[in-house]
Enzyme design. Structure first.
Site, PDB file in Angstrom:
ATOM      1  N   LEU A   1       0.715  -1.149  -0.112  1.00  0.00           N
ATOM      2  CA  LEU A   1      -0.285  -0.020  -0.004  1.00  0.00           C
ATOM      3  C   LEU A   1       0.698   1.285  -0.161  1.00  0.00           C
ATOM      4  CD1 LEU A   1      -2.544  -1.358   2.795  1.00  0.00           C
ATOM      5  CD2 LEU A   1      -2.944  -1.484   0.045  1.00  0.00           C
TER       6      LEU A   1
ATOM      7  N   HIS B   1      -3.522   4.325  -2.217  1.00  0.00           N
ATOM      8  CA  HIS B   1      -4.500   3.397  -1.472  1.00  0.00           C
ATOM      9  C   HIS B   1      -5.103   3.919  -0.308  1.00  0.00           C
ATOM     10  CE1 HIS B   1      -1.487   0.168  -3.465  1.00  0.00           C
ATOM     11  NE2 HIS B   1      -2.688   0.037  -4.199  1.00  0.00           N
TER      12      HIS B   1
END
Ligand code: AMP
Length: 281
Positions: free
Chosen positions: A33, A37
């Site tokens: 991530l 995100h």
């Protein structure tokens, strides 16, 4: 934050949430991530009271010659980041449970899928649409959030939801960029320092196109030429495609009338990077 890796447990959790009239939001990801995100996660927080983030590197959206095995993964780090964001569930199903031997049903969004990235990544969007529909069926979210960095993917999911009467609201979220302009991507991890510098030509070329349009240019051919020229100034970039198309149908346009999507894919070393912007006449 609860970590769920069993499909049945995920389903039970969602069913219980729905019975209690919770509004469930899903953010599907392939993990590793970054701020892009996390921007979806924060958007998700605002749009419901139960937030599920899935982390699943979906083998069916990678062609055989692509980077499924090399794709960066770091579940521990992802878990820490999601915990800090106040996510309720990290859903991390094993591949063999999502795609058990013998599974053979897929979703094909017929006209949107072969365009743009789909022309180079055969079967990619079949894999994407199928896994997203499966995640929808398992998590049963009221709302699902997708980034417009993957613009074609977002349009394909919208089409699929509409065509199959799936009861979920699809929300698109803006592209998050680094300070240097590079769109955030898990695949940026493949770039050396020199390659990252070269990758800045993608966003620079989009800004160039926007400036041409502000000056009155409307011809796709000339805009595409200028974008390619900007990217090809550097020796490390190999353009896969640069396209100007209708923002909904993704069909090519010769001229910008109202607005058009400028989308591109470029290889820098081992990294295939995509970026896009909407050009407004
Ligand atoms: P991925 O993990 O690459 O499959 O991406 C999961 C979701 O995050 C997709 O909806 C992407 O469009 C979104 N996303 C990835 N990068 C960005 C970014 N730089 N800005 C906004 N959304 C992003």
């Amino acid at each position: 934050m609860r970590i769920i890796d069993q499909i049945r447990e995920m389903r039970c959790w969602s069913e219980a949430g729905r019975r209690e009239s919770n509004h469930i939001v899903l953010v599907p990801t392939m993990g590793f991530l970054h701020e892009g995100h996390l921007s979806l996660v924060r958007e998700g927080r605002k749009r419901g009271d139960r937030l599920v983030v899935s982390v699943f590197v979906n083998p069916t959206q990678f062609a055989l010659n692509e980077d499924y095995t090399a794709y960066p993964r770091d579940l521990e780090r992802d878990r820490g980041l999601l915990e800090k964001e106040g996510v309720d569930v990290l859903f991390h199903p094993p591949v063999e449970k999502m795609f058990p031997k013998g599974s053979q049903t897929t979703v094909e969004v017929e006209r949107l899928s072969p365009l743009l990235c789909g022309a180079f990544r055969l079967g990619h969007f079949r894999g994407v649409a199928t896994v997203v529909l499966k995640l929808f069926n398992i998590v049963r979210p009221h709302v699902a959030i997708f980034g417009s960095k993957d613009y074609q993917q977002l349009q394909i999911i919208r089409r699929m939801v509409e065509d199959l009467n799936f009861d979920v609201e699809v929300v698109g979220s803006p592209i998050v960029r680094g300070k240097d302009g590079l769109a955030m991507s898990s695949r940026n991890a493949y770039l050396s320092q020199e390659e990252r510098q070269a990758a800045l030509s993608l966003s620079r070329s989009l800004r160039k196109a926007e400036s041409l349009v502000r000056q009155g240019e409307r011809e796709s051919g000339r805009i595409i030429h200028a974008v390619r020229a900007e990217i090809e100034k550097g020796p490390l970039a190999r353009v896969e495609y640069v396209s100007l198309c209708h923002p909904a149908s993704l069909e090519k346009v010769e001229k910008i009338h109202d607005e058009a999507l400028l989308a591109l894919a470029v290889w820098i070393g081992k990294a295939r990077l995509i970026d896009n912007t909407i050009l407004k006449a």
